[in-house]
Design an enzyme around this catalytic site. Structure first.
Site, short mmCIF file in Angstrom:
data_model
loop_
_atom_site.label_atom_id
_atom_site.label_comp_id
_atom_site.label_asym_id
_atom_site.label_seq_id
_atom_site.Cartn_x
_atom_site.Cartn_y
_atom_site.Cartn_z
N LYS A 1 0.18 3.71 -2.84
CA LYS A 1 -0.87 4.74 -2.83
C LYS A 1 -0.29 6.15 -2.87
CE LYS A 1 -4.44 2.04 -0.48
NZ LYS A 1 -3.81 0.71 -0.49
N SER B 1 -5.81 3.63 4.29
CA SER B 1 -5.23 2.71 3.30
C SER B 1 -6.33 2.02 2.51
CB SER B 1 -4.31 1.67 3.96
OG SER B 1 -3.40 1.15 3.02
N SER C 1 0.79 -1.24 0.00
CA SER C 1 0.00 0.00 0.00
C SER C 1 0.82 1.28 0.00
CB SER C 1 -0.96 0.01 1.19
OG SER C 1 -2.07 -0.83 0.94
#
Length: 476
Positions: free
Chosen positions: A126, A311, A123
């Site tokens: 991102k 997230s 993640s």
């Protein structure tokens, strides 16, 4: 004759008295007229003149400036910490660990290990979409959900990218549920009733996005676990089948979030006095169709803050598609990943060695070098880049917010570290900023993508200890 004279005289007297009364009333400003007993008014001031065009003052910095006199950690000591982390058996083989630490102010590298090799970012990927979105789209961009007239008794619910709609009344103070389908239904019902319409057929248009709704690279177990919803431009509460219970709670998702949103909208319409004939069906909104109602999401900078803090995989994918559409690319996985990488490259970030199979980092095929993550973080914290502020402040705070709420709780880094987390099976990553004990801000990125660990506990312990050491020492 005498009677006529008396009548005439009486009439004349009445006229004189009436005239006198009117003059008196006029003088006292009771009735309109030229006479007045009021004191004369001073002449009005001259009409103000607009000043000539002047240059706007310099914009205030989005983040406070760092003191350049604060001592910089010694590179050899930071490198020693990096070497210890790379060889920590909790992260697996050192050949699958990438680490970099740089000085926030100067950008100088203070320590690194395989920092330019692409690794599975989880993640932390991102950060790419966050920077790309705020660097290319206005930060006050909102996502409209509209209802327009179709043919006959048809009305069309048109998705504009908002997958965080509330099921009824919107909450203007929230990001999730900012706009409400109930509000939209009531506004639509009012317009329909004015036109004499009380029964409609409902269609929904979710053609803003294209391609598959689920990435072929996503693990079926992750999808079943609720880590992501099918990506559509229309959904209630990110497609969950029950309410969220916390930051890292993952409810099951509906297989067709757009259809479920349309069903919810039909229910709200019925409650507002409009009968919906049959079930909602897919359709395309007519060009130039009469708008019956519209609601808007929270602004883009708040949406970015939301997906960094929580997230959230689905919303990250949505935002990447918005970047793609703005760049005249398809609103799809391929278009989104291409668009966000191109955008950060144009922002000055070196993307060599980077590849994205999705925007959220949920797949295993994406590769990002730790050095690139550090560059993204450093760019977001630059006071000269105010539009990127929501990235800098949107990352979770150690021991306090988001996905770092329950980490660093007893660490010197608590409250002094902001970082984006990343977790997949055998992948643990962390990238952000930390303030050391001397007050020098450091940027760091760590990716271990072959830990072999069962769960995240051991790899996180190793990485968190490293970051805590950076916070606790001046390392001089």
């Amino acid at each position: 004759m005498a009677t006529g004279a008396r009548v005439a005289g009486t009439f004349a007297l009445v006229v004189v008295l009436a005239a006198g009364a009117y003059v008196t009333a006029d003088a006292h400003d009771v009735v309109p007229g030229p006479l007045t007993l009021a004191p004369s008014q001073a002449p009005p001031p001259p009409f103000p003149t607009a000043p000539g065009a002047v240059e706007a003052p310099d914009a205030a910095a989005a983040l406070p400036a760092l003191d350049p006199q604060t001592p910089v950690p010694t590179a050899s000591k930071i490198q020693s910490l990096v070497d210890d982390l790379a060889s920590d058996e909790r992260l697996g083989k050192a050949s699958h660990v990438g680490v970099v630490v740089t000085d926030r102010l100067t950008g100088d590298v203070l320590g690194s290990h395989l920092a330019t090799e692409g690794r599975t970012p989880a993640s932390t990927a991102k950060l790419v979409t966050a920077i790309a979105a705020l660097d290319t789209l206005p930060i006050d961009t909102t996502l409209p959900t509209r209802v327009v007239r179709g043919s006959g008794d048809d009305i069309v619910l048109v998705g504009g990218g908002d997958m965080m709609l509330g099921a009824d009344k919107g909450d203007g103070d929230a990001v999730l549920g900012h706009a409400g389908l109930g509000d939209l239904a009531r506004a639509t019902a009012a317009k329909l009733k004015l036109a004499g319409t009380t029964t409609v057929r409902l269609r929904f248009d979710d053609t803003l996005f294209s391609g598959p709704r689920l990435s072929p690279g996503w693990d079926a177990n992750d999808i079943a676990a609720g880590y992501v919803a099918p990506v559509t431009p229309l959904a209630v509460q990110i497609g969950v089948t029950r309410p969220f219970r916390g930051i890292e709670d993952y409810p099951p998702r509906y297989p067709d979030p757009s259809f479920e949103a349309a069903r919810t909208f039909a229910t709200r319409l019925a409650e507002a006095g409009i009968t919906v004939d049959g079930s909602p069906t897919r359709g395309t909104a007519p060009a130039g169709g009469l708008e019956l109602g519209v609601v808007h999401s929270a602004p883009l900078d708040q949406i970015v803050h939301f997906f960094l803090d929580t997230s959230d995989n689905t919303i990250t994918e949505v935002v990447s598609r918005l970047v793609a559409i703005a760049a005249d690319l398809p609103g799809s996985f391929e278009g989104g990943t291409q668009a966000v990488l191109r955008a950060v490259a144009l922002a000055g970030v070196d993307t060599a060695g980077a590849h994205l199979s999705d925007a959220s980092g949920l797949g295993y095929d994406s590769k990002i070098p730790p050095a690139m993550l550090a560059d993204l973080v450093r760019l977001s914290t630059d006071p000269a880049e105010p539009t990127l502020r929501s990235v800098a402040i949107g990352m979770p705070i150690a021991g306090l917010t988001g996905t770092l709420t329950d980490r660093f709780t007893q660490s010197p880094a608590r409250g002094l570290l902001r970082a984006k987390t990343g977790s997949l099976k055998s992948v643990t990553a962390l990238s952000g900023t930390v303030m050391d004990s001397e007050g020098r801000q450091l940027v760091f990125a760590v990716i271990a993508d072959d830990t072999g660990a069962i769960g995240q506990y051991a790899p996180r312990q190793a990485i968190d200890a490293f970051a805590s050491t950076l916070a606790g020492c001046g390392c001089r």
